[in-house]
Each structure stands twice: as C-alpha cells, then as structure tokens.
Design a protein around this motif. Structure first.
Motif, PDB file in Angstrom:
ATOM      1  N   TYR A 144      -2.705   2.429  -0.042  1.00 30.46           N
ATOM      2  CA  TYR A 144      -3.751   1.484  -0.447  1.00 30.46           C
ATOM      3  C   TYR A 144      -4.837   1.366   0.591  1.00 30.46           C
ATOM      4  CZ  TYR A 144      -1.805  -0.183  -4.780  1.00 30.46           C
ATOM      5  OH  TYR A 144      -1.391  -0.261  -6.052  1.00 30.46           O
ATOM      6  N   ILE A 173      -6.545   4.879  -1.086  1.00 32.33           N
ATOM      7  CA  ILE A 173      -7.289   4.320  -2.228  1.00 32.33           C
ATOM      8  C   ILE A 173      -8.615   3.733  -1.779  1.00 32.33           C
ATOM      9  CG2 ILE A 173      -7.253   2.470  -3.934  1.00 32.33           C
ATOM     10  CD1 ILE A 173      -4.381   3.141  -4.475  1.00 32.33           C
ATOM     11  N   LEU A 209       7.622  11.669 -11.626  1.00 31.80           N
ATOM     12  CA  LEU A 209       6.460  11.090 -10.976  1.00 31.80           C
ATOM     13  C   LEU A 209       5.651  12.164 -10.271  1.00 31.80           C
ATOM     14  CD1 LEU A 209       5.354   8.238 -10.602  1.00 31.80           C
ATOM     15  CD2 LEU A 209       6.411   8.238  -8.349  1.00 31.80           C
ATOM     16  N   LEU A 269       1.827  12.957 -10.939  1.00 29.82           N
ATOM     17  CA  LEU A 269       0.791  12.998  -9.892  1.00 29.82           C
ATOM     18  C   LEU A 269       0.013  14.292  -9.980  1.00 29.82           C
ATOM     19  CD1 LEU A 269       2.490  11.410  -6.761  1.00 29.82           C
ATOM     20  CD2 LEU A 269       0.442  10.645  -7.936  1.00 29.82           C
ATOM     21  N   LEU A 295       7.664   1.422  -5.119  1.00 29.16           N
ATOM     22  CA  LEU A 295       7.172   2.708  -4.606  1.00 29.16           C
ATOM     23  C   LEU A 295       6.614   3.556  -5.744  1.00 29.16           C
ATOM     24  CD1 LEU A 295       9.829   3.709  -1.935  1.00 29.16           C
ATOM     25  CD2 LEU A 295       7.388   3.255  -1.594  1.00 29.16           C
ATOM     26  N   ILE A 312       3.323   2.257  -6.733  1.00 29.66           N
ATOM     27  CA  ILE A 312       2.223   2.627  -5.833  1.00 29.66           C
ATOM     28  C   ILE A 312       1.763   4.037  -6.119  1.00 29.66           C
ATOM     29  CG2 ILE A 312       1.655   3.110  -3.416  1.00 29.66           C
ATOM     30  CD1 ILE A 312       3.511   0.731  -2.704  1.00 29.66           C
ATOM     31  N   ALA A 313       2.738   4.921  -6.347  1.00 32.52           N
ATOM     32  CA  ALA A 313       2.378   6.319  -6.627  1.00 32.52           C
ATOM     33  C   ALA A 313       1.547   6.398  -7.902  1.00 32.52           C
ATOM     34  CB  ALA A 313       3.650   7.148  -6.768  1.00 32.52           C
ATOM     35  N   ALA A 345      -0.213   4.035  -9.216  1.00 31.63           N
ATOM     36  CA  ALA A 345      -1.515   3.411  -8.990  1.00 31.63           C
ATOM     37  C   ALA A 345      -2.453   4.389  -8.318  1.00 31.63           C
ATOM     38  CB  ALA A 345      -1.338   2.161  -8.133  1.00 31.63           C
TER      39      ALA A 345
END
Lengths: 633, 189, 103
Positions: free
Chosen positions: B69, B73, B154, B158, C66, C69-70, C72
């Motif tokens: 973050y 980000i 995940l 990504l 976690l 967050i990934a 996001a």
C-alpha cells in the motif's frame, strides 16, 4: 277462408331489404342496374301487397299473427313477428305503390347522380323499415322500425351532403323527431311496466284498454292512460310534423324530390297517424288525450295552411301543405274517426306524392324551386301540368276527386262533434284551395311580366319514366276517393270491423265544395293569367304577410328559447370541462411528468450519484429499523 | 445501553495514538485540494494502519501493508496522476448538494454500524496468549498447506490482472496513434 | 478485552465511512480509487482484529487479509490502466463527466 297470401306477409318487407343488401354489398357489380333492382324489388313487394289486400277485401278479416320469441328475461318475453290486419294491408299497399312509383320516377330524376346506387339502396332500406313498421305486431318492434325510418329519413334528407343546408336539415330532422321519439319510448316503457305480463303487442293492448272497466281491472288508472296516450302522441307529433315539432319537415325538402314524395309526404310522416290509429284503444279511454290530439291536429292544420300561403319555394309550399293535411288526419283521429283519418291518409298519400313528383318534374326541367323564378315557364310541360292540376284539385277538395271525399269524411265528423273544429277545418280547406291555386297558376300558367328572366331556355317535358308515375298517381288520386263516399260506408266496416252507417251530410258537402271552389277562384283572381301582382295585395296586409312568410317565427323562437340557452349551457359546460375537468387531468399528468423528470435528472449516468442514492437508501433503511426499535437483526 | 468503557493501558494508549494518525491521514485526504497531497496523506494512513496491524500481532501483514500500500499502490497512484492531466484544484468552492447528501448518508451509515458494534456483546476469547511464536513462519505454513490452492489461484489472478492492465493501457494508445497521427508524425515521436 | 475489539471495529467503521464519502464526492478518478483502497483497508483491519480477538483466534484472518491485499493491488493496477485508457479517449479523469450509463 284459409289465407293464402297472408302467410307471405313477411316477404313484403324482405324484398326491399334484399334489394338494399344487394345494392350495398355488391355496389360495384350492380352499378348500372341499380334502378332496375330498386324498381323491381318494390314492384314485387307491391304486387304481393295488392294480392294480400285483395284477399282481405274478399273475405278474410281475421287478424293474422305470427310471433317468434326474440329475447327472454325470466318471465319477460319479447317477441318478433308480423301481424296482418285490414289497416295493415291497406298501409302495405299505400307504401309499396308509392314506393314503386317513386323508384320508377327516381330512375329518371336521379339519372345523372353519381351516387344513384346508394340512393336506391337507401330507398330499399326505407321501404323495408316502413313495411316492417306497418306489420309490427308489438310496440317494441314498431319502435325499432320507427327509429329505422328515422335513420333513413336522415340519410336521404342529407343525401346531397355537400350542401350545408342539406346537412343542417338532416340534423334538424333527426333531432326534432328524436324529441318525439323519447316520448314514444317513455310511453312504451310505462306500458311495459304496467301491462299484465309485460305484453306490448297490440292485441293485448286492445284487450286491456278496451274500456275503462277492463283497464281498472288490470290496475291502470285513467290518469296513467292519459299520460301513455299523450306520450305516444308526442312520438306521432315528432314523426308527423305536428305543431310544435313541425319545423323539420319543410327543411327536409333539401333532400331529393322523390324522397320528399315518398318519405316526407306519403309514407313516413303518415307513420305518426298510423301509430295513433294503431294504438287508438289507449286514446279512446282518455277524453283528455283525444282532446289533445284533436286540438293539436286542428291547430296544425290551419297554422301550416296559413304559412303555405306566403311561401315562395315550390317544395316548401307542398311541405307545409303536408303538415296541414297531417293535422287534418290527427284532427279526425282526435274526434274518434279512425276511418276518416286513415282514409285521408290513403288519399293524401297518392295526391301528395303526385304533387311532389310533379314539382320534381318541374324542378328537374327548370332547375329552380322558386315559384316566381319559374313564373309560368313550366307551361310547356303538358303531362306534368295536367297531372299536377289533378293533384292540386284533389288536395283542394274539389269533387269528385279523392281529396274531396276524405276531407268531407273528416268535416262531417267535425260537424257532428265540434263546431269550432269544423270551422277550422273549413278555413283550412279554403286556404288549401287558395295556396294550391296560387302555386299552380304561378308555376304553370303565368305568361306576362317575364322581365326578370333574360335567358329563357326551352323547357321540355320530362322523360316517360318520370311521367308514367305521374299519370298512374293522377288516376289513383281521382279514383281513390270512391272507396269511402258519404253514400257507401263499406270501407269503414272493413277497416274497423264495426258496422257503420252512411254519413251523408249535405250541408258539409255543399260547404266544402263551395269553400274549395272559392279558394281556387280567389287564387285565380290574384295569380291567374290576368291576376294582380302579388306585391300589390301583399302590401295591404304587410305585417301579417311577413309574419306568415317567416312561418310565424317558430324557428326563430326555437332558436331563442331552445337553441341559444342550450348553446350557452354548452359553452358553460365546455368551459367547465376545459378548465376544471381537463385542468385536473392535465395537472395530474404534469405532476407525473414532473415527478418523472425528477427521476430522469437523478438518472444522470454518473456512477457517484447512483452510489450516493444507494448509500442514502441503505442508511435510511438501517436507521428506520433502529428507530422502529426492532434492532438491526 | 452499550459498553463504552475503555481500559487505559499501554496497548490502548498506543492504539489511540495510531488511530488518531490513521483518521487524521484519511480526513486530510478528504480536505486537501491538491491531488498529490491527498495521495501522500493517504500513504500516511496506510503506514499508520501497518502500526495498528503490529498491535494486533500481525507483523507480516504489517510489512506487506507497507510494501504494497504505502509503497506500490501509492507510487502507482502517483504515476496515474502524472500520466493524466488534472485540474489543479479538486474541490469546487460552492457547497454541493451531492456532498451534503453523501456526508449525511455516510454519517448515518456510521451511526448504524457504531450502534451495531456497541450493542453487540462479543464473547471473550478463551486463550489470550500470542497467536503464534513466529508469525511469519506460521503464516507461511498456513498459506502453503491449507490455503495453497487459493494462493495459486491468486497468482494466476495477479498475472491476468497485470497483463490485462498492460493491454488496456497499451492497446488504446496504439489504436489512437494509428488513427490520429500520420506515419511521419509517428516517426517524429 | 472485548472493548478493544469494539475500538478496532469502530476505527474500521470510521475509515470505511471516510472512504465511502471520498468515493461518493471526489471528482478525480484517482482519488476515488484511493478511497476504495481505504475502504478495503478498513475491511482488512476488521479481519485482523477478529483474528486476534475473535471467538476462536487464529491466523486465518491474517491469511485472508493477505489475499485481500494482493487482490487490491491487482485491482489498482487494472483501475489505473482503465483510467489511462479513459483519459486517452475523453481527455479527462473527472468522474462527473463520465455519464455513459445514461445511454
């Protein structure tokens, strides 16, 4: 005697109906032969009716009735059917004969008209309706046909609908007769309500109203009978053009002349007289109703006759004459003389149809209805002139033509029962003779003072197809009177079923003859070939002349007292409707629109606004739950 | 009605300080007029949140929070700002009905959530010992044993997201330059 | 200790509402994205607080955060890409000028 033709009575109206259907549905196919279909169908109906009449004349005087059930509500039954009485049979013959001759005449008169097919179709429909009216066994069925003839009348008056006057006249006729029809409808409703078993057929009515005793036996008071009779008479007033609903009939002359002859002289307008004659039992039990009929008839007779004296339109003179003669018939009925009334109807149908067709022949030739514009130009039309003269003499009541006998029958009844009405009748007869001679002399015999016309195209006699009906009608106008002379009363016995004595009354015969002749004489003196000019004598009694010429300002009075208040009321209601009713509607609509616009603005396509709305809504729901104390879950 | 008691100890004082940092960062984000300042203040909030995570014995998550973050980000956002042209001033001076309604809605929502939190009695935890001796080790064990399939999914997500992002940002560029600029201009660029 | 949980949850609620306000009112699309991140962070805070003070304390909450967050991060990457594409097309990143939903 077993009736042979009576069972085919239903076919008499069906033939014209068939003609109507063929002419309407297959209009393109039968275009060229419309007149033949019209003439042929009415001729078949005519032959059949004459056969029926002859059969009844020979022996069979029983009432022949056939009924089938039409509608049934619980214990109430409406029936359809047909009934044949001597009165019916006579009416059938009158209608079909005149109809046939008019059809034939119209073939020539309407030859150039593009909508000829429609015209003959309408005549077929009218003939069907009129015949259906005549043979109806009950009041309800009669009412249906009563309205149907009204519709036909409307259609035919407005046949040349491109003329504003014709349109206005058609509307006027429809509305004026409608006022009377409402009375008839109310009378039928009262009868339906009061009659035992809700019977509406004429035989039951005749039984119930046979006398005051039988009437009270069925629980109908005398006052109610008067009301019923008066309301029925109101219907007759509308249809037969009696005062005060007479104004539509002269205006109805905007229609084609054959129509004026058929509907507005011979048949439909006589329906009112026929109705009163048919329900005469109801009238008979009420002296008041009889008095009303007699006085309205008498007043109309003299009233219309005076108007006819000063008219300048050929057809309008005849129309007012019709009104006057119908008043005569009503007068006879009101005095209890059904036979005399119907007899006059019978003779009048022929000579008035003759006069109208003759007038049509003249109009066809000179293309104007204004008598002073015709101004003697019609004198070259020999057949028309002679037949017209016969018709005029018959109408004037010159012996031994038919009009004389029927008028004499009425006058002699009046002589015996009511001297005032007798005087009225005599004066009317004088006026009738006067205006008929005025009309005849101006149209057919004038030779001098032609300074108004510059172009005098040669006038030719109408074609044979138009003159033959004239000749036939002229013969009928001469001989029709002999069925019921003062010296022979078989007609009355046959018609009413009651043995009647001869009604020879020398005084009446002399008086009416003298009156007719003096009327003609006065007419000749003023309007004859060497007569004085109209304006010379009319200036003497100018105010009276104007009053009469303007038809006693009845139309103007109606305008003042009925049309204008109604128009004002209409305007008020219009304003009310426009600003209050419509305003409310528009207000509601605009509220919705504004509401919608609000939401349209909300729906601006921006995600944030949508999110904001959902958040606000969600929060509001949550807070509502909290405030209601229900807890969040 | 509901429990508003607050235990004053080291933990709670630390929480209060961090909470003030976090909230002030967020509120400044709302009130700054320059966008770059907003991003910076929000980065401050994210760092404060990492501190709160440490308080909650989630050291690894705190580290990730700072990395992703406060680091990635925020930098990405700054790049986004730099690559697009922005009005210098964010807020228009006049009071917008939208803002008022949004404030009302958000406050109402907060009130509702607050009432819900405060009126709920949470059962106390049976054991109050530390969750794990070594937070990162335990997390690694959990992720690579019990949650290995979500983890792998995940990673796929990504990859797809980044390739998608590149395609979306790049594709339009190529298309537009083809459509708008002539070959010579392309050369010049 | 339950009062500490309530405090954390209240802090998360405050952050969430501030983020929501930002999403609803900010004109710049970048700040809207940032506000969304703030809301996601509030959720993460909830998860971690429950992982410590929940009925059954466990590390699963941290694992979940976690993952959060990934995701996001991925979301921000795609969001910024879309933003740039939009900017190329419309020449602005002001949210109130995007009203394609209307049609």
């Amino acid at each position: 005697m077993e009736s042979v033709y009576a069972q085919y009575v239903w076919a008499v109206p069906m033939v014209p109906l068939l003609a109507f259907l063929v002419l309407t549905l297959a209009r393109c196919v039968v275009k060229g032969s419309a007149a033949f279909i019209g003439v042929g169908s009415s001729l078949i109906a005519c032959v059949l009716s004459i056969l029926i009449l002859l059969e009844r004349l020979m022996a069979n005087t029983d009432v022949y009735t056939v009924n089938v059930e039409w509608l049934s509500f619980g214990t109430v039954h409406f029936e359809l059917g047909y009934e044949l009485t001597n009165l019916n049979a006579l009416m059938l013959v009158i209608v079909t004969v005149v109809s046939t001759l008019v059809n034939l005449y119209a073939k020539g008169y309407m030859a150039d008209d593009e909508r000829q097919t429609v015209f003959f179709a309408y005549i077929g429909l009218f003939t069907f309706s009129m015949l259906g009216l005549v043979i109806s066994p009950n009041l309800l069925q009669l009412y249906v046909f009563w309205e149907l003839v009204g519709v036909c009348s409307f259609l035919l008056i407005g046949f040349w609908y491109e003329r504003p006057a014709a349109r206005a006249a058609a509307k006027k006729a429809f509305i004026m007769t409608r006022i009377g029809d409402v009375g008839l409808l109310i009378a039928i409703l009262i009868l339906f309500w009061q009659m035992p078993n809700h019977a509406l057929d004429f035989q039951s009515i005749a039984q119930v109203f046979a006398s005051v005793d039988t009437m009270s036996q069925f629980g109908i008071s005398a006052g109610l009978a008067t009301w019923i009779a008066s309301l029925i008479f109101l219907g007759a007033i509308g249809k037969s053009g009696q005062f005060p609903l007479h104004t539509w009939l002269p205006d109805a002359m905007e229609g084609p002349t054959p129509i004026s002859a058929l509907i507005h002289a011979a048949t439909m307008v006589a329906a009112g007289v026929y109705l009163v004659a048919r329900t005469f039992d109801i009238f008979q039990v009420s002296q008041t109703a009889m008095f009303i009929v007699a006085s309205v008839g008498g007043f109309t007779a003299i009233f219309a006759a005076t108007i006819a004296v000063a008219q300048r339109d050929m057809k309008r003179i005849l129309a007012y004459s019709t009104v006057s003669q119908l008043g005569y018939m009503m007068l006879a009925l009101g005095l209890g003389a059904v036979t005399a009334g119907i007899f006059h109807l019978f003779t009048h149908a022929f000579f008035k149809a003759l006069l109208f067709l003759g007038a049509g022949s003249v109009i066809h030739a000179v293309h104007t209805q204004h008598i002073f514009k015709i101004n003697g130009r019609a004198r070259h039309m020999k057949i028309t002139a002679w037949t017209f003269a016969i018709g005029a003499l018959a109408l004037s009541g010159v012996p031994p033509l038919s009009g004389f006998w029927s008028k004499d029958a009425i006058l002699s009844v009046a002589w015996e029962s009511n001297k005032l009405l007798f005087v009225i009748g005599v004066v009317t007869a004088f006026l009738t003779a006067f205006y008929m001679s005025r009309l005849f002399f101006i149209v057919f015999t004038r030779t001098k003072r032609v300074h108004t016309e510059s172009v005098d195209s040669p006038i030719h006699e109408s074609p044979a197809v138009m003159t033959i009906p004239l000749v036939v009608l002229a013969i009928l106008a001469v001989v029709a009177g002999f069925v019921y002379t003062p010296f022979y009363s078989g007609f009355e016995t046959w018609l009413t079923g009651v043995a009647a004595s001869d009604h020879t009354n020398v005084i009446v015969i002399i008086v009416s003859t003298l009156v007719a002749l003096s009327g003609i004489g006065l007419g000749y003196f003023i309007y004859g070939p060497n007569g004085v000019r109209e304006d010379q004598w009319s200036s003497v009694i100018k105010p009276l002349y104007y009053l009469v010429e303007r038809k006693y300002y009845v139309d103007e009075l109606y305008k003042l007292f009925a049309v204008y208040p109604l128009k004002v009321l209409g305007k008020v209601l219009d304003v009310f409707d426009r600003y209050i009713i419509d305003g409310l509607v528009r207000y509601t609509a605009s509220c919705t629109v504004q509401f919608g616009k609000l939401f349209t603005r909300m729906q601006n396509g921006q995600l944030q606004s949508y999110g904001l709305l959902s958040v606000c809504g969600f929060s509001a729901l949550l807070l509502l739950l909290l405030l209601l104390g229900k807890g969040l879950w | 009605m509901f429990d508003l008691s607050f235990v004053w100890n080291g933990h709670s004082i630390l929480f209060l300080i961090l909470a003030v940092c976090v909230i002030s960062g967020a509120v400044f984000m709302l009130n700054f007029s320059k966008i770059i300042h907003m991003v910076v203040s929000l980065a401050f909030t994210f760092v404060g949140l990492a501190g709160v995570y440490v308080l909650l014995e989630a050291e690894f998550v705190a580290a990730v929070q700072i990395l992703v973050y406060a680091g990635a980000i925020s930098i990405l956002m700054i790049f986004g700002i730099m690559m697009t042209k922005h009005d210098e001033l964010e807020e228009s001076p006049r009071i917008q009905w939208k803002g008022v309604f949004a404030a009302l809605g958000c406050v109402a929502l907060f009130v509702a959530i607050f009432f819900a939190i405060r009126s709920t009695s949470f059962p106390t935890a049976p054991a109050t010992g530390p969750l794990a001796e070594d937070n990162t080790l335990e997390l690694g064990k959990q992720i690579f044993t019990a949650h290995v399939i979500p983890f792998e999914l995940l990673s796929v997500l990504l990859t797809v997201a980044f390739i998608g992002a590149i395609v979306v940002a790049k594709h339009e560029d190529a298309e537009e330059s083809e459509a708008v600029s002539s070959p010579s201009q392309k050369e010049a660029e | 200790m339950s009062s500490m949980l309530a405090s954390y949850l209240t802090l998360a609620a405050i952050l969430f509402c501030i983020g929501l306000y930002g999403v609803l009112t900010k004109r710049s699309a970048v700040i809207v994205l940032l506000s969304i991140e703030l809301m996601l962070n509030a959720v993460n805070l909830n998860l971690i607080a429950f992982s410590k003070y929940g009925v059954v304390p466990s590390l699963k909450g941290q694992v979940f955060s976690l993952f959060n967050i990934a995701i996001a991060a991925a979301e921000v990457a795609v969001g910024i890409a879309i933003l740039i594409a939009l900017y190329r097309n419309r020449g602005t990143t002001n949210v109130d000028e995007f009203n394609e939903l209307r049609n």
